[in-house]
Design an enzyme around this catalytic site. Structure first.
Site, PDB file in Angstrom:
ATOM      1  N   ASP A   1       0.850  -1.186   0.000  1.00 46.32           N
ATOM      2  CA  ASP A   1       0.000   0.000   0.000  1.00 46.32           C
ATOM      3  C   ASP A   1       0.893   1.248   0.000  1.00 46.32           C
ATOM      4  OD1 ASP A   1      -3.201   0.584   0.980  1.00 46.32           O
ATOM      5  OD2 ASP A   1      -1.767   2.240   1.131  1.00 46.32           O
TER       6      ASP A   1
ATOM      7  N   ASN B   1     -12.956  -3.150   2.196  1.00 48.58           N
ATOM      8  CA  ASN B   1     -13.948  -2.073   2.209  1.00 48.58           C
ATOM      9  C   ASN B   1     -14.781  -2.152   0.932  1.00 48.58           C
ATOM     10  OD1 ASN B   1     -12.895  -0.890   4.636  1.00 48.58           O
ATOM     11  ND2 ASN B   1     -11.222  -0.027   3.431  1.00 48.58           N
TER      12      ASN B   1
ATOM     13  N   GLU C   1     -12.200   3.563  -1.447  1.00 47.57           N
ATOM     14  CA  GLU C   1     -11.710   4.659  -2.291  1.00 47.57           C
ATOM     15  C   GLU C   1     -11.439   4.188  -3.711  1.00 47.57           C
ATOM     16  OE1 GLU C   1      -8.285   6.379  -0.430  1.00 47.57           O
ATOM     17  OE2 GLU C   1      -9.378   6.773   1.432  1.00 47.57           O
ATOM     18  N   VAL C   2     -10.927   2.991  -3.854  1.00 53.08           N
ATOM     19  CA  VAL C   2     -10.554   2.492  -5.188  1.00 53.08           C
ATOM     20  C   VAL C   2     -11.552   1.404  -5.584  1.00 53.08           C
ATOM     21  CG1 VAL C   2      -8.752   1.428  -6.584  1.00 53.08           C
ATOM     22  CG2 VAL C   2      -8.125   3.000  -4.727  1.00 53.08           C
TER      23      VAL C   2
ATOM     24  N   HIS D   1     -10.122  -5.146  -3.504  1.00 50.66           N
ATOM     25  CA  HIS D   1      -8.804  -5.359  -2.903  1.00 50.66           C
ATOM     26  C   HIS D   1      -8.984  -5.784  -1.461  1.00 50.66           C
ATOM     27  CE1 HIS D   1      -9.925  -1.103  -2.655  1.00 50.66           C
ATOM     28  NE2 HIS D   1      -9.339  -1.071  -1.466  1.00 50.66           N
ATOM     29  N   MET D   2      -8.110  -6.665  -1.022  1.00 48.90           N
ATOM     30  CA  MET D   2      -8.073  -7.052   0.384  1.00 48.90           C
ATOM     31  C   MET D   2      -6.823  -6.445   0.994  1.00 48.90           C
ATOM     32  SD  MET D   2      -8.245 -10.803   2.105  1.00 48.90           S
ATOM     33  CE  MET D   2      -9.983 -10.993   1.726  1.00 48.90           C
TER      34      MET D   2
HETATM   35  P1  5GP Z   1      -9.830   1.542   0.154  1.00 49.99           P
HETATM   36  O1  5GP Z   1     -10.210   2.719   0.995  1.00 49.99           O
HETATM   37  O2  5GP Z   1     -10.368   1.652  -1.240  1.00 49.99           O
HETATM   38  O3  5GP Z   1     -10.155   0.246   0.821  1.00 49.99           O
HETATM   39  O4  5GP Z   1      -8.256   1.561   0.106  1.00 49.99           O
HETATM   40  C1  5GP Z   1      -7.513   1.974  -1.001  1.00 49.99           C
HETATM   41  C2  5GP Z   1      -6.043   1.845  -0.644  1.00 49.99           C
HETATM   42  O5  5GP Z   1      -5.285   2.024  -1.802  1.00 49.99           O
HETATM   43  C3  5GP Z   1      -5.554   2.889   0.385  1.00 49.99           C
HETATM   44  O6  5GP Z   1      -5.021   2.215   1.520  1.00 49.99           O
HETATM   45  C4  5GP Z   1      -4.492   3.664  -0.396  1.00 49.99           C
HETATM   46  O7  5GP Z   1      -3.379   4.039   0.404  1.00 49.99           O
HETATM   47  C5  5GP Z   1      -4.103   2.701  -1.492  1.00 49.99           C
HETATM   48  N1  5GP Z   1      -3.669   3.342  -2.734  1.00 49.99           N
HETATM   49  C6  5GP Z   1      -4.279   4.355  -3.391  1.00 49.99           C
HETATM   50  N2  5GP Z   1      -3.623   4.672  -4.504  1.00 49.99           N
HETATM   51  C7  5GP Z   1      -2.566   3.822  -4.556  1.00 49.99           C
HETATM   52  C8  5GP Z   1      -1.500   3.664  -5.497  1.00 49.99           C
HETATM   53  O8  5GP Z   1      -1.397   4.357  -6.511  1.00 49.99           O
HETATM   54  N3  5GP Z   1      -0.571   2.699  -5.238  1.00 49.99           N
HETATM   55  C9  5GP Z   1      -0.665   1.916  -4.111  1.00 49.99           C
HETATM   56  N4  5GP Z   1       0.287   0.995  -3.938  1.00 49.99           N
HETATM   57  N5  5GP Z   1      -1.652   2.034  -3.212  1.00 49.99           N
HETATM   58  C10 5GP Z   1      -2.594   2.986  -3.435  1.00 49.99           C
END
Ligand code: 5GP
Length: 120
Positions: A35, A92, A100-101, A105-106
């Site tokens: 991450d 999430n 957010e993404v 993803h886990m």
């Molecule tokens: P979510 O809130 O969607 O569960 O978590 C998304 C995760 O993706 C966050 O922990 C964030 O730090 C990570 N993340 C966002 N953009 C990038 C990226 O460009 N590269 C990597 N390695 N992690 C990312």
């Protein structure tokens, strides 16, 4: 599914090699990488290579091979990351899950005591 997969999301771009990542493990069906904003000494994201938006989408529509490959990647990440003392897996989903993404993803977190599961 009410939503459509957005192939411009950041993890889709990582899978296409358009954005670099620090890969921890990869197999035919899954990629695991660090991450970018780690919340613990170990903070790895495991993603399927297919276009799935969330855990429920993946569990419903991914093939048995994709699901097995994903879970094997989770097992390898835990083994490689020295998580014998324990870890937390978080997936999430959508707005209430503060995802957010929008590519499933886990999060695998560990390397220190992580406190209680939820705050607030
Ligand atoms: P979510 O809130 O969607 O569960 O978590 C998304 C995760 O993706 C966050 O922990 C964030 O730090 C990570 N993340 C966002 N953009 C990038 C990226 O460009 N590269 C990597 N390695 N992690 C990312």
């Amino acid at each position: 599914m009410k939503f459509a997969y957005d192939d411009q999301n950041i993890f889709a771009r990582i899978l296409r090699g358009e954005i670099p990542n620090k890969t921890v493990y990869e197999n035919d069906h899954a990629l695991a990488f660090q991450d970018i904003n780690p919340q613990a000494p170990v903070h790895v994201l495991v993603i399927p290579k297919g276009p799935y938006m969330s855990l429920d989408h993946f569990a419903r529509d991914a093939s048995p091979d994709e699901q097995l490959g994903f879970m094997q990647a989770v097992a390898e990440v835990c083994r490689i990351s020295d998580l014998d003392d324990g870890f937390r897996a978080i997936a999430n989903a959508r707005a209430h899950g503060v995802q957010e993404v929008p590519h499933y993803h886990m999060h695998i977190l560990g390397g220190r005591p992580l406190g209680r599961m939820l705050q607030g």
